[in-house]
Enzyme design. Structure first.
Site, PDB file in Angstrom:
ATOM      1  N   GLN A  46       1.998  -5.863   7.427  1.00 35.02           N
ATOM      2  CA  GLN A  46       1.635  -4.611   6.771  1.00 35.02           C
ATOM      3  C   GLN A  46       2.741  -3.564   6.933  1.00 35.02           C
ATOM      4  O   GLN A  46       2.507  -2.439   7.365  1.00 35.02           O
ATOM      5  CB  GLN A  46       0.289  -4.094   7.278  1.00 35.02           C
ATOM      6  CG  GLN A  46      -0.792  -5.147   7.083  1.00 35.02           C
ATOM      7  CD  GLN A  46      -2.170  -4.639   7.427  1.00 35.02           C
ATOM      8  OE1 GLN A  46      -2.945  -4.272   6.563  1.00 35.02           O
ATOM      9  NE2 GLN A  46      -2.493  -4.637   8.699  1.00 35.02           N
ATOM     10  N   HIS A  47       3.931  -3.986   6.604  1.00 30.86           N
ATOM     11  CA  HIS A  47       5.058  -3.068   6.541  1.00 30.86           C
ATOM     12  C   HIS A  47       6.135  -3.701   5.661  1.00 30.86           C
ATOM     13  O   HIS A  47       5.993  -4.840   5.230  1.00 30.86           O
ATOM     14  CB  HIS A  47       5.598  -2.756   7.949  1.00 30.86           C
ATOM     15  CG  HIS A  47       6.009  -3.944   8.743  1.00 30.86           C
ATOM     16  ND1 HIS A  47       5.283  -4.428   9.816  1.00 30.86           N
ATOM     17  CD2 HIS A  47       7.067  -4.780   8.622  1.00 30.86           C
ATOM     18  CE1 HIS A  47       5.881  -5.487  10.314  1.00 30.86           C
ATOM     19  NE2 HIS A  47       6.967  -5.735   9.599  1.00 30.86           N
ATOM     20  N   SER A  48       7.153  -2.920   5.401  1.00 31.99           N
ATOM     21  CA  SER A  48       8.291  -3.405   4.632  1.00 31.99           C
ATOM     22  C   SER A  48       9.555  -3.056   5.421  1.00 31.99           C
ATOM     23  O   SER A  48       9.489  -2.375   6.441  1.00 31.99           O
ATOM     24  CB  SER A  48       8.297  -2.724   3.260  1.00 31.99           C
ATOM     25  OG  SER A  48       9.419  -3.131   2.507  1.00 31.99           O
TER      26      SER A  48
END
Lengths: 130, 130
Positions: A46-48
């Site tokens: 849940q991140h980039s």
């Protein structure tokens, strides 16, 4: 974002899968990490990343990975130990539906740098112009 | 030849272990491979390398690794997913006593090159002058 099925070098002794940096995957491996002991109902990731590219393989058990470029989400089943998934930079990734025995191996193109993370989804959408 | 216990970055989501090339291990990772589906009574490895250094972690299950410099053999228990074992160049290595669920992750300092392998134990003893 693409799935690759890697050759299994199997014989009477068992199986072996090899990933050569810059040959089987499009970057040199600066960092290796693995995730295990994850609860089935708890998503991870849940991140980039601004720069980091990642290559993901469920070397034991299975999980799903949803990649999102800001316009489209695609969910991949990592359910065989020779299936690898490339997560490019500026792609939002979420890992979920871990089996209790899942070991998710990740090879990364960069060393850890907190400044490379985009942890807020609205920030991500701004960065990718979506 | 040394065992390192790596930090487990655990929280409510599960566990994560990270290995940074040239920081947590003394080389850049050119190649990653993993061995699985190995029979308990079948050893693997049983060779040495001229140049390649390897870093071994049983990320699932367990196995034993016997390292041999030509003078002395030491057997290590890889029985936790955060225990890493450095196998230097010119060390004979044998992996054995795999549990059926063992996944042995190996990070290597060089790309695959058959010329770098020493597959005969007598040749190995000559090379190391033992």
């Amino acid at each position: 974002m693409s799935i690759t099925e890697h050759r299994i070098r199997g014989d009477h002794r068992g199986q072996l899968v090899a990933i050569e940096g810059l040959q089987d995957i499009p970057f040199e491996v600066k960092r290796v990490f693995y995730i295990y002991g994850t609860q089935p109902d708890v998503p991870r990731g849940q991140h980039s990343h601004h720069q980091t590219r990642q290559y993901l393989i469920a070397v034991n058990g299975s999980c799903k990975v949803t990649l999102d470029d800001g316009k489209q989400k695609v969910t991949y089943d990592l359910n065989k130990p020779n299936i690898g998934l490339l997560q490019d930079a500026l792609i939002w990734g979420a890992m979920h539906d871990f089996t209790v025995d899942c070991v998710l191996l990740v090879m990364a193109s960069e060393h850890y740098d907190e400044a490379d993370y985009i942890r807020d989804y609205d920030d991500f959408l701004k960065v990718v112009g979506a």
